[in-house]
Design a protein around this motif. Structure first.
Motif, PDB file in Angstrom:
ATOM      1  N   LEU A 376      14.296 102.145  75.348  1.00  0.00           N
ATOM      2  CA  LEU A 376      14.829 101.194  74.213  1.00  0.00           C
ATOM      3  C   LEU A 376      15.688 102.111  73.531  1.00  0.00           C
ATOM      4  N   CYS A 377      16.217 103.075  74.067  1.00  0.00           N
ATOM      5  CA  CYS A 377      17.253 103.960  73.644  1.00  0.00           C
ATOM      6  C   CYS A 377      18.592 103.296  73.174  1.00  0.00           C
ATOM      7  N   GLU A 378      19.042 102.378  74.045  1.00  0.00           N
ATOM      8  CA  GLU A 378      20.383 101.821  73.644  1.00  0.00           C
ATOM      9  C   GLU A 378      20.187 100.842  72.489  1.00  0.00           C
ATOM     10  N   VAL A 379      19.170 100.104  72.301  1.00  0.00           N
ATOM     11  CA  VAL A 379      18.880  99.182  71.591  1.00  0.00           C
ATOM     12  C   VAL A 379      18.358  99.935  70.083  1.00  0.00           C
ATOM     13  N   THR A 380      17.818 100.994  70.165  1.00  0.00           N
ATOM     14  CA  THR A 380      17.627 101.700  69.051  1.00  0.00           C
ATOM     15  C   THR A 380      18.944 102.283  68.359  1.00  0.00           C
ATOM     16  N   TYR A 381      19.784 102.570  69.360  1.00  0.00           N
ATOM     17  CA  TYR A 381      20.923 103.010  68.742  1.00  0.00           C
ATOM     18  C   TYR A 381      21.647 102.154  67.996  1.00  0.00           C
ATOM     19  N   LYS A 382      21.898 100.561  68.500  1.00  0.00           N
ATOM     20  CA  LYS A 382      22.502  99.815  67.913  1.00  0.00           C
ATOM     21  C   LYS A 382      21.508  99.338  66.462  1.00  0.00           C
ATOM     22  N   ILE A 383      20.470  99.504  66.391  1.00  0.00           N
ATOM     23  CA  ILE A 383      19.630  99.173  65.246  1.00  0.00           C
ATOM     24  C   ILE A 383      20.262 100.342  63.929  1.00  0.00           C
ATOM     25  N   ARG A 384      19.829 101.553  64.491  1.00  0.00           N
ATOM     26  CA  ARG A 384      20.408 102.825  63.602  1.00  0.00           C
ATOM     27  C   ARG A 384      21.893 102.641  62.974  1.00  0.00           C
ATOM     28  N   GLU A 385      22.845 102.066  63.939  1.00  0.00           N
ATOM     29  CA  GLU A 385      24.043 101.788  63.377  1.00  0.00           C
ATOM     30  C   GLU A 385      24.256 100.678  62.628  1.00  0.00           C
ATOM     31  N   VAL A 417      17.298 104.680  58.081  1.00  0.00           N
ATOM     32  CA  VAL A 417      17.142 105.140  59.200  1.00  0.00           C
ATOM     33  C   VAL A 417      16.146 106.388  59.794  1.00  0.00           C
ATOM     34  N   ASP A 418      15.637 106.025  60.905  1.00  0.00           N
ATOM     35  CA  ASP A 418      14.439 106.950  61.146  1.00  0.00           C
ATOM     36  C   ASP A 418      14.834 108.503  61.456  1.00  0.00           C
ATOM     37  N   ASN A 419      13.735 109.285  61.482  1.00  0.00           N
ATOM     38  CA  ASN A 419      13.824 110.782  61.765  1.00  0.00           C
ATOM     39  C   ASN A 419      13.541 110.717  63.173  1.00  0.00           C
ATOM     40  N   PRO A 420      14.350 111.141  64.312  1.00  0.00           N
ATOM     41  CA  PRO A 420      13.890 110.980  65.663  1.00  0.00           C
ATOM     42  C   PRO A 420      12.738 112.196  66.104  1.00  0.00           C
ATOM     43  N   SER A 421      12.622 113.139  65.322  1.00  0.00           N
ATOM     44  CA  SER A 421      11.636 114.163  65.552  1.00  0.00           C
ATOM     45  C   SER A 421      10.256 113.438  65.368  1.00  0.00           C
ATOM     46  N   GLN A 422      10.120 112.322  64.546  1.00  0.00           N
ATOM     47  CA  GLN A 422       8.722 111.828  64.040  1.00  0.00           C
ATOM     48  C   GLN A 422       8.963 110.257  64.784  1.00  0.00           C
ATOM     49  N   TRP A 423       8.105 110.184  65.756  1.00  0.00           N
ATOM     50  CA  TRP A 423       8.236 108.798  66.499  1.00  0.00           C
ATOM     51  C   TRP A 423       7.549 107.554  65.482  1.00  0.00           C
ATOM     52  N   ASN A 424       6.597 108.179  64.730  1.00  0.00           N
ATOM     53  CA  ASN A 424       6.032 106.970  63.936  1.00  0.00           C
ATOM     54  C   ASN A 424       7.113 106.337  62.728  1.00  0.00           C
ATOM     55  N   SER A 425       8.302 107.394  62.448  1.00  0.00           N
ATOM     56  CA  SER A 425       9.338 106.908  61.780  1.00  0.00           C
ATOM     57  C   SER A 425      10.246 105.723  62.274  1.00  0.00           C
ATOM     58  N   THR A 426      10.430 105.915  63.751  1.00  0.00           N
ATOM     59  CA  THR A 426      11.084 105.227  64.699  1.00  0.00           C
ATOM     60  C   THR A 426      10.596 103.910  64.716  1.00  0.00           C
ATOM     61  N   TYR A 427       9.226 103.874  64.909  1.00  0.00           N
ATOM     62  CA  TYR A 427       8.577 102.666  64.847  1.00  0.00           C
ATOM     63  C   TYR A 427       8.547 101.604  63.713  1.00  0.00           C
ATOM     64  N   SER A 428       8.652 102.608  62.592  1.00  0.00           N
ATOM     65  CA  SER A 428       8.781 101.862  61.292  1.00  0.00           C
ATOM     66  C   SER A 428      10.215 101.371  60.957  1.00  0.00           C
ATOM     67  N   MET A 429      11.077 101.892  61.717  1.00  0.00           N
ATOM     68  CA  MET A 429      12.526 101.425  61.448  1.00  0.00           C
ATOM     69  C   MET A 429      12.602 100.156  62.472  1.00  0.00           C
ATOM     70  N   LEU A 430      12.217 100.276  63.526  1.00  0.00           N
ATOM     71  CA  LEU A 430      12.339  99.148  64.509  1.00  0.00           C
ATOM     72  C   LEU A 430      11.347  97.880  64.027  1.00  0.00           C
TER      73      LEU A 430
END
Length: 717
Positions: A376-385, A417-430
């Motif tokens: 999901l890296c490409e979509v995750t990048y779009k959401i961050r931006e 915006v998430d902290n990429p080193s903490q995957w639960n923060s990426t989950y919360s952002m998505l």
């Protein structure tokens, strides 16, 4: 105007404290000033009372007198010496000799301490930083007052430490009472070292200006130490604490399992942390860090396994080992195989080592999460931006909130915006962004510069993967809800993941089904190694026994479930029998296993009570009692009804209470429930990558790093 008569006679011996108020009351200001001036000159001209000086006396035949009657605290700085019929007080700092007779009192000794230059070199400044004076008012014997310099003296004071100047702020005059002043330099030094170890402070803090000033003012008697001195103290503390841990491990009633965890540093070095996990005599699950050793990534698995074996033999626990927990990976497979092979040759492992190789459950979950986030890296990048664009200005954020209200999103999430080193923060952002997907679509109509909005298909895939991540977050929270978790809680959580992976693989979307297959390949590798240990641990939970396996296996395996359940039960009976053989004297468990000599092929005892001629009789009783139809611990345990499920249930307390009823099965429970199914600390369960050693400790010598990290763990216990 007629002058007022003087109603009193003024004598030079009169105290100003009694005469001055009367003179002021009767209106004689000039006499007040005159009297005060004369009294001050007389005080300055009067010398301190002098006691016989004995500096020139020959002290060759003098002896030191130790008397319990010397209660005054000033004797902490003096030795009472007797020469003939004369008693002297010898200053321990400048060696000056004063009268030490019991009729002389101690005032002259206190006055000497105030002026002693040598004593100032030990942390007491003659400028006023910590001079000892009798405290005002009534006080107990042995109490001194620490009087700081007055405010006028401190205004311009600058304390020099090396090439650094530290200006002290003006302080109000204050008096601090010090009761029972029995200062111990050595004890305070070790207290400082323990504080540094316990809280992870840098060793160099003892040379920081602020710390030295703080200690100097807090306890002037403390001799400030260097980093080298603290380092030596830390190593000494480590040696003493290590001996205590060694004794604990030596007296354990059951087996020990270990976990191996990799650490990175701020440089290029890597460390391996070995931790022992066990259940002690009081049925408490404990763990102790054994080693924290630097490793070379270029070393082969043979070298790494030899390093681990050396550590185990150094602690003398190689024959007590029950299981090892590593991360998943080919390198771990090779190391575990070599360690297992060496221990199997000496017959130290139960069930032919089938329970020996354990993999960390949160680590497997993290690997599957990384597969999902990578897809999901490409979509995750779009959401961050997209989130960064919304927060780029107040007007854009206001427009985003306005659109949210228009389309019915009453309270949009606080997007971060998430902290990429903490995957639960990426989950919360998505998850938060997915709830606002319609708002991002509409925002494009008002913001022509916004071009990073994901497509409908991408949002659908985000929603599907969020469902996967939600399960992984919930399971990881269960694994980390307590600092110490027994092995019985893992089986149902792992089975739930297994069932979900089966369903995800059936998804008609090829993108999602292929991702599920990739995650399942990692899970299957874990399941093949750990399913037996997970099932046995669940069986030893009196709330589940064999019923939990009978519930999950048909869901996982369908028609072949009964055969697999029978296989697991046969392993359970074999494991029980192996424990029962050594149960009467715990001979095998406590190190009386036989070793095969490599050169002669003869059997040699491991050394505890090899001459017990009735060990064979105990084994005979064991075998004949079973053949005569009496029920074993295992049979009685499985036949009894399940214990009611309770939120506050503690499986170790249950086995502690029921040990007399199930003496053999409780030995088995002690070993199985102590297996570390997870080696991840509760505060780093969502980390991606290794734990990192801080900068200060990364720069230290490897033996010192090991001493600090191990001692810190032992002291926290």
């Amino acid at each position: 105007m007629k002058p007022k008569p003087i109603p009193i006679f003024i004598r030079s011996s009169h105290s100003p404290h009694c005469l001055l108020p009367r003179l002021r009351q009767q209106g004689h200001p000039s006499l007040c000033r005159l009297f005060r001036s004369n009294h001050q000159r007389q005080r300055e001209a009067t010398p301190f009372p002098r006691y016989p000086q004995v500096d020139a006396m020959d002290m060759s035949d003098a002896v030191i007198v130790n008397s319990s009657r010397l209660k005054s605290v000033v004797w902490n700085d003096f030795d009472r010496v007797k020469k003939g019929d004369t008693c002297l007080a010898v200053c321990r700092h400048c060696k000056k000799k004063l009268s030490g007779s019991s009729t002389s009192g101690t005032s002259h000794l206190r006055n000497h301490l105030i002026r002693c230059q040598r004593r100032s070199n030990h942390g007491i400044s003659n400028h006023g930083l910590g001079l000892y004076f009798p405290a005002k008012g009534k006080k107990k014997e042995g109490t001194l007052a620490l009087v700081t310099m007055d405010q006028e003296q401190k205004k311009d004071e600058v304390i020099n430490l090396g090439n650094i100047k530290y200006e002290q702020e003006p302080m109000k005059e204050d008096t601090v009472n010090i009761v029972n002043n029995n200062f111990d330099q050595r004890r305070s030094r070790y207290d400082l070292a323990r504080m540094i170890i316990l809280h992870g402070y840098p060793l160099a803090m003892v040379e920081h200006v602020g710390f030295r000033i703080f200690v100097k003012n807090l306890q002037p008697l403390f001799e400030l130490v260097t980093s080298n001195r603290v380092e030596a103290d830390c190593m000494e503390i480590y040696a003493k604490e290590k001996q205590k841990v060694y004794e604990v491990l030596d007296k354990l009633p059951g087996k020990i399992s270990i976990s191996a965890d990799g650490w990175a540093t701020t440089g290029d070095s890597e460390y391996l942390c070995l931790t022992a996990h066990f259940i002690d005599e009081d049925w408490q699950l404990k763990k102790k860090t054994l080693n924290f050793i630097m490793t070379d990534p270029s070393h082969t698995e043979d070298v790494s396994s030899d390093v681990i074996m050396t550590c185990l033999m150094d602690w003398d626990i190689d024959r007590k080992l029950f299981a090892v927990t590593f991360d998943s990976g080919a390198s771990s497979d090779n190391m575990v195989y070599r360690i297992k092979d060496r221990l199997s040759q000496n017959r130290f492992l139960y069930l032919n080592g089938q329970l020996f190789d354990v993999r960390c459950a949160p680590n497997v979950v993290s690997l599957m999460v990384q597969d999902a986030l990578e897809a999901l890296c490409e979509v995750t990048y779009k959401i961050r931006e997209s989130i960064r664009y919304v927060k780029s200005s107040q007007s854009t954020l206001a427009k985003f909130n306005e659109v949210a209200l228009e389309i019915g999103v009453e309270s949009p999430k606080c997007l971060c915006v998430d902290n990429p080193s903490q995957w639960n923060s990426t989950y919360s952002m998505l998850k938060d962004a997915s709830e606002c997907r319609d708002v991002f679509f509409r925002l494009q109509e008002y913001e022509p510069d916004y071009r990073m909005c994901p497509s409908d298909l991408e949002w659908e895939r985000v929603s599907a993967i969020i469902g996967c991540l939600k399960l992984f977050v919930e399971v990881t929270n269960v694994f980390t809800k307590s600092k110490y978790l027994t092995a019985n809680i893992y089986f149902p959580e792992i089975c739930d993941i297994h069932l979900q992976l089966i369903e995800w693989c059936k998804n008609p979307d090829e993108f999602l089904s292929s991702l599920a297959m990739k995650m399942r390949s990692k899970f299957d590798e874990y399941w093949d190694k750990c399913n037996l240990g997970l099932a046995v641990a669940a069986m030893l939970d009196p709330r589940f026994k064999m019923k939990l396996m009978e519930y999950y296996y048909p869901l996982l395996y369908g028609n072949s479930a009964s055969e697999l359940i029978d296989d697991v039960f046969e392993c359970i009976k074999t494991l029980y029998n192996e424990h029962s053989i050594g149960s009467p004297l715990a001979s095998l468990d406590q190190g009386l296993a036989w070793q095969v000599s490599g050169s002669s092929g003869t059997l040699a005892s491991s050394g505890k009570d090899s001459r017990d001629k009735l060990m064979g009789f105990d084994k005979y009783l064991n075998e004949t009692s079973q053949t005569q139809g009496s029920k074993s611990d295992l049979d009685k345990y499985l036949e009894e009804p399940l214990f009611p499920r309770n939120v506050d249930f503690n499986v170790l307390n249950w086995w502690k209470v029921h040990t007399p009823r199930y003496p053999i099965l409780s030995m088995m429970a002690r070993n199985i429930l102590g297996i570390p199914m997870s080696k991840v600390e509760y505060d780093s369960a969502f980390n991606i990558g290794k734990r990192v050693l801080d900068h200060d400790r990364s720069s230290l010598r490897p033996p010192l790093v090991q001493a600090l990290m191990c001692s810190q763990d032992w002291m926290r216990e």
